[in-house]
Enzyme design. Sequence first.
Site, mmCIF file in Angstrom:
data_model
loop_
_atom_site.group_PDB
_atom_site.id
_atom_site.type_symbol
_atom_site.label_atom_id
_atom_site.label_comp_id
_atom_site.label_asym_id
_atom_site.label_seq_id
_atom_site.Cartn_x
_atom_site.Cartn_y
_atom_site.Cartn_z
ATOM 1 N N ASP A 527 59.078 -40.891 40.988
ATOM 2 C CA ASP A 527 57.984 -40.838 41.884
ATOM 3 C C ASP A 527 56.870 -41.396 41.753
ATOM 4 O OD1 ASP A 527 57.019 -39.397 44.241
ATOM 5 O OD2 ASP A 527 56.665 -37.560 43.170
ATOM 6 N N GLU A 530 54.200 -46.269 43.333
ATOM 7 C CA GLU A 530 53.536 -47.437 44.094
ATOM 8 C C GLU A 530 52.869 -48.508 43.246
ATOM 9 O OE1 GLU A 530 53.512 -44.174 45.043
ATOM 10 O OE2 GLU A 530 55.214 -44.178 46.013
ATOM 11 N N ASP A 604 56.549 -38.357 51.846
ATOM 12 C CA ASP A 604 56.121 -36.933 52.244
ATOM 13 C C ASP A 604 55.764 -36.791 53.823
ATOM 14 O OD1 ASP A 604 55.922 -36.786 49.431
ATOM 15 O OD2 ASP A 604 53.779 -36.889 49.473
HETATM 16 C C1 NOJ Z 1 54.915 -36.866 45.696
HETATM 17 C C2 NOJ Z 1 56.520 -36.907 46.278
HETATM 18 O O1 NOJ Z 1 56.515 -37.572 47.455
HETATM 19 C C3 NOJ Z 1 56.986 -35.477 46.464
HETATM 20 O O2 NOJ Z 1 58.325 -35.591 46.867
HETATM 21 C C4 NOJ Z 1 56.736 -34.568 45.343
HETATM 22 O O3 NOJ Z 1 57.349 -33.299 45.658
HETATM 23 C C5 NOJ Z 1 55.337 -34.454 44.822
HETATM 24 N N1 NOJ Z 1 54.835 -35.929 44.729
HETATM 25 C C6 NOJ Z 1 55.153 -33.662 43.490
HETATM 26 O O4 NOJ Z 1 55.812 -34.173 42.481
#
Ligand code: NOJ
Length: 950
Positions: A527, A530, A604
């Site tokens: 995750d 970027e 998200d």
């Molecule tokens: C951002 C991610 O996009 C999300 O899916 C994740 O739950 C959170 N970071 C926490 O790790």
Amino acid sequence: MRATTARLSLAFLLTFILAIAGSVIAVKQHDFKKCHQSSFCRRNRQLADRAAEVPEWNAPYALDPASISVDSGVLTGAVLKSINGGAETVELPLTVSFLASGVARVTLDEKKRQLGEIELNNDRIRKERYNEAEKWSIVGGLDADSSIDSSAIFANDEVTVVKYGPAKNFEAVITHSPFSLKFIRDGEEQVVLNDRGLINMEHWRPRDSTPEEGVDQDGLFDESFSGKSDTKPRGPESVGLDISFIGYDHVFGIPEHASPLSLRETRGGGDGAYDEPYRLYNLDVFEYEFDSPMSLYGAIPFMQAHKKGGDVAVFWLNGAETWIDVVKKRAEKTTTQTHWFSESGLLDVFVFLGPTAEENIKSYSQLTGTTALPQTFSIAYHQCRWNYLSQDDVAQVDAKFDEHDIPYDVIWLDVEHTDGKRYLTWDEANFPEPEKMLEALDKKQRKLVNIVDPHIKKDDDYHVYQGAKANDVIVKDNNGNNYEGWCWPGSSVWVDFFKPKAVDWWKSLMTYDAYKGSAKNLYVWNDMNEPAVFSGPEITMPKDNIHEGGWEHRDIHNINGMVFHNATALALMNRDGDKPLRPFVLTRSFFAGTQRISASWTGDNLGNWEHLAVSIPMVLSNGIAGMTFTGADVGGFFGNPSPELLARWYQVGAFYPFFRAHAHIDTKRREPWLAGEPWTGYMKEAIRGRYRLLPTWYTAFRRASVDGMPVLRPMYLAFPDVEEGFGIDDQFFLGDSGILAKPVTKEGVDSVSVWLGDEQPYYDYSNYDVHQGKGQTIVYAPIDKTPMLIQGGNIFVRRDRSRRSSPAMKYDPFTLIVALDKDGNAKGRFYLDDGETFDYNGGAYVERTFTFDGKKGTLRSDSLNDPVPAEYLKNMERVRVEKVIIVGANGQQLGDVHAVDVLQGGKKWETEVEYVKSGDGKARVLTVRDPAVRITEDWTLQLRVGKNEL
Ligand code: NOJ
């Protein structure tokens, strides 16, 4: 130092409080640049405005005819940019490569920077334009057509013309002054580079040089955003070019954006136009909007243009921040004019002349690779949330699935499972015995995925930080010191995975010994790559940070996430020595090439109907740009979806190539059983429906892994000549199966209007109602149903027995659905292998065609793979076809069939049939009971009608 830390802590706390407040759900526009806040974007748009205002605008770029030479498929020459009113010129070396595949590649560099004849205010930085995007993105297809040499070109003082392409029906017409390139197919202009004269190679200049006329000086040598400055040691160096698609009304691609599949105009205000260009700059956009050209987490600079009768495409190979304006010039035929500009690097553009979209996708896949064939478990259902809090929690959730008879394959652990966000460790209080947890999951043939983010907590006692320091693999700031920023664990550093030794070190961290508590059924989620940096400009890394080889972060920003998940995938393979399983890594950030390595998701999203709806064009758009293994968080990441929304989301999710439920830490729990009946039943049915169709999904993935065709097909790919379909992006076909889905994405709806692109009969998947006739048709879709039709003429495969996870289905029998076309025929394809190893590379797979011939009344299964290794055959010998369902629109023949002869391996036996008469718009359906044919061998079913065979 302490004061800085305190400030950062405060900033972090504020960010965190705002992040979890959750009450005001809206993107923070001010965190992210608009075009006018990015100096090179502003300058390139200003250039477009000037060009539009000045009659007879000519770009000051000319190809010197004397410099042109052609050898072995590559034309080289020097483009001269005149500056200071023509007093000086800047030399820009040009190459035009005519690749054997029929793709043309145009690159432009800058001589002075190439030779290092420039001065920078930071001697840690390379002087060249970034020229390594190819190294990370391209894996093949670069062989030039060596038959093209100087004898194959036509040239005079004004133009150079090269005929190329496998059938030599393509032409590149290079106009020398002003420099432009026209690409022609079968005598018709298709793509023009520098049509509008917007080419712009911002050449190196000293800080005190005379300002270029008409060029905005603000931000040329340094700029800042939100109080964060960028030192820009190389000064301005953007590359820009306009690309016109002549006669093309629709352009698709350049993900990732939450926007319709057919790209909207971004200047000049057409229907639903945006006023900002599409941006490609991988960013962690909190609460992103559902209809916007803003950047998101991934960037694939591949665009396709489509019209009736032909397709073209371009691939802009550049890893820096990039913006793309889209304008449509409507005349008798619409021409789509695009304008691309990147902050640094080479001008490097590939032009594809099709003539079909399929060919363009294939050529693009030859260059950047195809989707890795996934393990079967990874295309099944995944259960995630931020966070499952302990191993007991995991055990309970796991047990609940069984209690409710809902299949699932993978449970996920988010950041809280670690010891204080130190990745590759466990929170020992809550996960004291991870081995036992993994073992319990393994007993049910289930997997665990752990999150491993790229920020490394700055903690001298943390082995990963120690290793990163000791191996000197940390990204540097512009002073050459280890760069420090703020993320979940507080003060952190980032590994520079562009360094080969960083990859080796990363591998060493993921062996079973090194990653304590890990096991074979543990996979990884990358995750925040970027990368997300809470304290950085636009929540990411400063552009003047320094990577391996003296390249600035600016140059490689969009590639950065890919090198990280690549290292992770290599590490997963490495842990099993010379018998690796296929790795599974989920990445949030992606670039052209990610498809070879990882799956991704759309980040998200919000738990509302609009985000549900936009997830479909987003997934389609990723798919046509190679990144087909994607999905959105089922249920939406933020917020608490209503039971209806959640149920509908499961129905949509069952059609995401990557099918995972996920939720933010502040949301209420929402595992499928929590909503209660009838809702739980709807979700369960959606998940089970996915499992039944796993063989068809897997077959579609196989095709994607061979030639890049996306697993989900938008209408323009399915019906390339039917114009009404080009803009449709809320329905799609599942691979080549003929299954056409249009999931419900609106509240309170019990029917949808599905567009049919041809005159074939379409059968409702659940009750065989027949829909026929090009155009819109209404499909009944109460809350327990996903609107799905089967296009007549197709055969696909299901496994109808419900199991708790996909590996448990390995030896289950198959059901074939044969949906007859209007002439009573059908065909299909099927692929199966062990679903986990690389043995398929040695031929250990079953690949078959199915053909139903209505006149002869036969259904044949023929192998496309011969020979198949004996060991695999033996292993799969017991796998049978247990049912064949033949669905025919009118089905005269089907009405009289009373038995079926089965032929396999020189033997013949008879089996029974059962049929349901058609009535009230329903198709006739004939079920062949248990033909018991082995899936590994050829067979024929012969329908018997009356006393005679058909
Ligand atoms: C951002 C991610 O996009 C999300 O899916 C994740 O739950 C959170 N970071 C926490 O790790």
